[in-house]
Scaffold this motif. Structure first.
Motif, PDB file in Angstrom:
ATOM      1  N   UNK A 175       0.827  -1.204   0.000  1.00 44.41           N
ATOM      2  CA  UNK A 175       0.000   0.000   0.000  1.00 44.41           C
ATOM      3  C   UNK A 175       0.865   1.259   0.000  1.00 44.41           C
ATOM      4  N   UNK A 176       1.890   1.221  -0.845  1.00 50.88           N
ATOM      5  CA  UNK A 176       2.817   2.338  -0.995  1.00 50.88           C
ATOM      6  C   UNK A 176       2.946   2.639  -2.491  1.00 50.88           C
ATOM      7  N   UNK A 177       2.983   3.893  -2.848  1.00 49.94           N
ATOM      8  CA  UNK A 177       3.130   4.269  -4.257  1.00 49.94           C
ATOM      9  C   UNK A 177       4.441   3.738  -4.818  1.00 49.94           C
ATOM     10  N   UNK A 178       4.444   3.225  -6.049  1.00 44.14           N
ATOM     11  CA  UNK A 178       5.678   2.704  -6.654  1.00 44.14           C
ATOM     12  C   UNK A 178       6.837   3.686  -6.627  1.00 44.14           C
ATOM     13  N   UNK A 179       6.558   4.977  -6.866  1.00 44.32           N
ATOM     14  CA  UNK A 179       7.641   5.957  -6.897  1.00 44.32           C
ATOM     15  C   UNK A 179       8.297   6.100  -5.529  1.00 44.32           C
ATOM     16  N   UNK A 180       7.549   5.884  -4.459  1.00 44.24           N
ATOM     17  CA  UNK A 180       8.138   5.951  -3.110  1.00 44.24           C
ATOM     18  C   UNK A 180       9.042   4.747  -2.857  1.00 44.24           C
ATOM     19  N   UNK A 181       8.655   3.599  -3.377  1.00 45.45           N
ATOM     20  CA  UNK A 181       9.522   2.422  -3.261  1.00 45.45           C
ATOM     21  C   UNK A 181      10.804   2.623  -4.063  1.00 45.45           C
ATOM     22  N   UNK A 182      10.682   3.221  -5.228  1.00 45.20           N
ATOM     23  CA  UNK A 182      11.871   3.522  -6.037  1.00 45.20           C
ATOM     24  C   UNK A 182      12.803   4.476  -5.284  1.00 45.20           C
ATOM     25  N   UNK A 183      12.210   5.429  -4.588  1.00 44.96           N
ATOM     26  CA  UNK A 183      13.006   6.433  -3.884  1.00 44.96           C
ATOM     27  C   UNK A 183      13.736   5.837  -2.691  1.00 44.96           C
ATOM     28  N   UNK A 184      13.052   5.021  -1.910  1.00 40.92           N
ATOM     29  CA  UNK A 184      13.715   4.422  -0.743  1.00 40.92           C
ATOM     30  C   UNK A 184      14.811   3.463  -1.186  1.00 40.92           C
ATOM     31  N   UNK A 185      14.565   2.772  -2.286  1.00 44.77           N
ATOM     32  CA  UNK A 185      15.602   1.899  -2.847  1.00 44.77           C
ATOM     33  C   UNK A 185      16.816   2.713  -3.282  1.00 44.77           C
ATOM     34  N   UNK A 186      16.566   3.822  -3.958  1.00 43.50           N
ATOM     35  CA  UNK A 186      17.649   4.662  -4.465  1.00 43.50           C
ATOM     36  C   UNK A 186      18.502   5.234  -3.339  1.00 43.50           C
ATOM     37  N   UNK A 187      17.871   5.724  -2.292  1.00 43.91           N
ATOM     38  CA  UNK A 187      18.625   6.268  -1.157  1.00 43.91           C
ATOM     39  C   UNK A 187      19.480   5.191  -0.495  1.00 43.91           C
ATOM     40  N   UNK A 188      18.912   3.999  -0.343  1.00 45.09           N
ATOM     41  CA  UNK A 188      19.681   2.886   0.227  1.00 45.09           C
ATOM     42  C   UNK A 188      20.847   2.505  -0.674  1.00 45.09           C
ATOM     43  N   UNK A 189      20.585   2.512  -1.966  1.00 44.92           N
ATOM     44  CA  UNK A 189      21.633   2.109  -2.911  1.00 44.92           C
ATOM     45  C   UNK A 189      22.784   3.104  -2.914  1.00 44.92           C
ATOM     46  N   UNK A 190      22.473   4.388  -2.913  1.00 45.27           N
ATOM     47  CA  UNK A 190      23.521   5.410  -2.906  1.00 45.27           C
ATOM     48  C   UNK A 190      24.359   5.312  -1.635  1.00 45.27           C
ATOM     49  N   UNK A 191      23.686   5.200  -0.482  1.00 45.00           N
ATOM     50  CA  UNK A 191      24.410   5.095   0.798  1.00 45.00           C
ATOM     51  C   UNK A 191      25.267   3.835   0.832  1.00 45.00           C
ATOM     52  N   UNK A 192      24.740   2.738   0.296  1.00 39.32           N
ATOM     53  CA  UNK A 192      25.492   1.480   0.285  1.00 39.32           C
ATOM     54  C   UNK A 192      26.714   1.546  -0.597  1.00 39.32           C
ATOM     55  N   UNK A 193      26.565   2.122  -1.774  1.00 42.97           N
ATOM     56  CA  UNK A 193      27.705   2.229  -2.686  1.00 42.97           C
ATOM     57  C   UNK A 193      28.762   3.170  -2.128  1.00 42.97           C
ATOM     58  N   UNK A 194      28.333   4.262  -1.504  1.00 43.37           N
ATOM     59  CA  UNK A 194      29.293   5.201  -0.921  1.00 43.37           C
ATOM     60  C   UNK A 194      30.106   4.536   0.171  1.00 43.37           C
ATOM     61  N   UNK A 195      29.478   3.606   0.887  1.00 43.34           N
ATOM     62  CA  UNK A 195      30.173   2.900   1.961  1.00 43.34           C
ATOM     63  C   UNK A 195      31.243   1.946   1.481  1.00 43.34           C
ATOM     64  N   UNK A 196      31.283   1.677   0.173  1.00 43.25           N
ATOM     65  CA  UNK A 196      32.294   0.781  -0.381  1.00 43.25           C
ATOM     66  C   UNK A 196      33.626   1.489  -0.634  1.00 43.25           C
ATOM     67  N   UNK A 197      33.632   2.797  -0.477  1.00 44.83           N
ATOM     68  CA  UNK A 197      34.851   3.574  -0.717  1.00 44.83           C
ATOM     69  C   UNK A 197      35.465   4.015   0.613  1.00 44.83           C
ATOM     70  N   UNK A 198      36.784   3.898   0.737  1.00 47.10           N
ATOM     71  CA  UNK A 198      37.426   4.332   1.987  1.00 47.10           C
ATOM     72  C   UNK A 198      37.244   5.822   2.261  1.00 47.10           C
ATOM     73  N   UNK A 199      37.116   6.610   1.175  1.00 49.58           N
ATOM     74  CA  UNK A 199      36.867   8.052   1.303  1.00 49.58           C
ATOM     75  C   UNK A 199      35.838   8.448   0.244  1.00 49.58           C
TER      76      UNK A 199
END
Length: 306
Positions: free
Chosen positions: A256-280
């Motif tokens: 019961x969540x709009x698809x665009x909101x699911x896309x957004x929460x996924x995107x924020x998680x993905x960006x934070x996760x990828x950034x964490x793969x770099x030492x700096x």
């Protein structure tokens, strides 16, 4: 659909590349020693490498090779952070009821991690994988829902502002996520078919370097299908996630969540996760930051239109 290799060929390729990369580094180091001690003139030594090729090899985080019943993941000097993150994530996932039966315990060594060797997922196993994904989704829906903004590291996203990430976009998305709830299970962080193997015909997950103890399997579920779409069309996940996909509409209906909101929460998680793969954070490629700004802009526009 992901392009699948024959399992035996996949293992052979992995072994060959792992052995080659080790031997190549050995040869280059030996030749470089000879160069320093015997050949002060660069043009007097016909070396089987260039500085660029050696740099490319050393910039890779890790190489995988197999020996008998064990798989070894050898980390280069640039992969130290990833090694620690993968080891910590593996240990934490083993302690959770949600993931423990799907984790292969890794053993740490000074320059590598070792684990039981499995068989890469092949096309005939895709139906088994789909059943696994569906089962985990049903399990997820039984968990308590909490604010979606706890599933990503907001401070880490803010730090990317120094590298060009538009903080106005991040702040706007963050405010929206404070009004959305998801079942919190913890998340693998990088769940796709290449991080799955078969051990005794049972699906196991590998590479826990992006494990998120406050995450949700919902973002893992989205990434599984979004990864397949990106691979199918040879495009970035930031492009694939903007498409309208049946799996996402069905998921949105169940939550019961709009698809665009699911896309957004996924995107924020993905960006934070990828950034964490770099030492700096300053090591993040500029073009990657541009992709982040682009996908966030599109998502916010869609949110406002809805």
């Amino acid at each position: 659909m992901t392009n699948f290799k024959n399992p035996k060929q996949h293992v052979k390729d992995s072994f060959d590349w792992g052995l080659y990369s080790w031997f190549y580094n050995y040869l280059t180091s030996q030749n470089w020693q000879n160069f320093l001690t015997r050949f002060p003139d660069l043009y007097l030594l016909p070396m089987p490498f260039t500085f660029n090729s050696l740099s490319m090899i050393l910039r890779c985080y890790s190489y995988i090779f197999h020996w008998r019943n064990t798989t070894y993941k050898l980390f280069t000097p640039f992969g130290g952070l990833i090694k620690n993150a993968e080891l910590i994530g593996n240990r934490k996932a083993l302690q959770t009821s949600f993931w423990s039966d799907k984790v292969i315990q890794v053993s740490p060594y000074p320059l590598s991690l070792a684990m039981v060797k499995g068989i890469p997922i092949a096309e005939p196993n895709l139906e088994q994988v789909e059943r696994f994904i569906s089962k985990k989704l049903e399990e997820t829906l039984k968990y308590e829902s909490q604010k979606a903004n706890i599933t990503y590291n907001y401070q880490k996203l803010q730090r990317l502002g120094k590298q060009g990430l538009d903080l106005r976009l991040i702040e706007a998305c963050h405010k929206v996520m404070q009004q959305v709830e998801l079942p919190i299970t913890s998340a693998h962080g990088d769940l796709h078919i290449e991080n799955m193997i078969l051990v005794d015909q049972e699906i196991k997950l590998i590479d826990w370097s992006m494990y998120n103890c406050k995450g949700s399997f919902i973002t893992d579920y989205i990434h599984f299908y979004n990864f397949m779409e990106a691979v199918k069309h040879n495009e970035s996940w930031t492009i694939a996630i903007l498409k309208d996909q049946d799996y996402l509409f069905l998921l949105a209906k169940r939550l019961n969540i709009a698809p665009v909101l699911l896309k957004t929460i996924y995107t924020l998680n993905r960006i934070a996760g990828e950034a964490g793969q770099y030492p700096r954070t300053n090591l993040l490629p500029t073009n990657q930051i541009a992709k982040y700004n682009s996908v966030l802009t599109h998502l916010l526009t869609s949110i406002k239109q809805n």
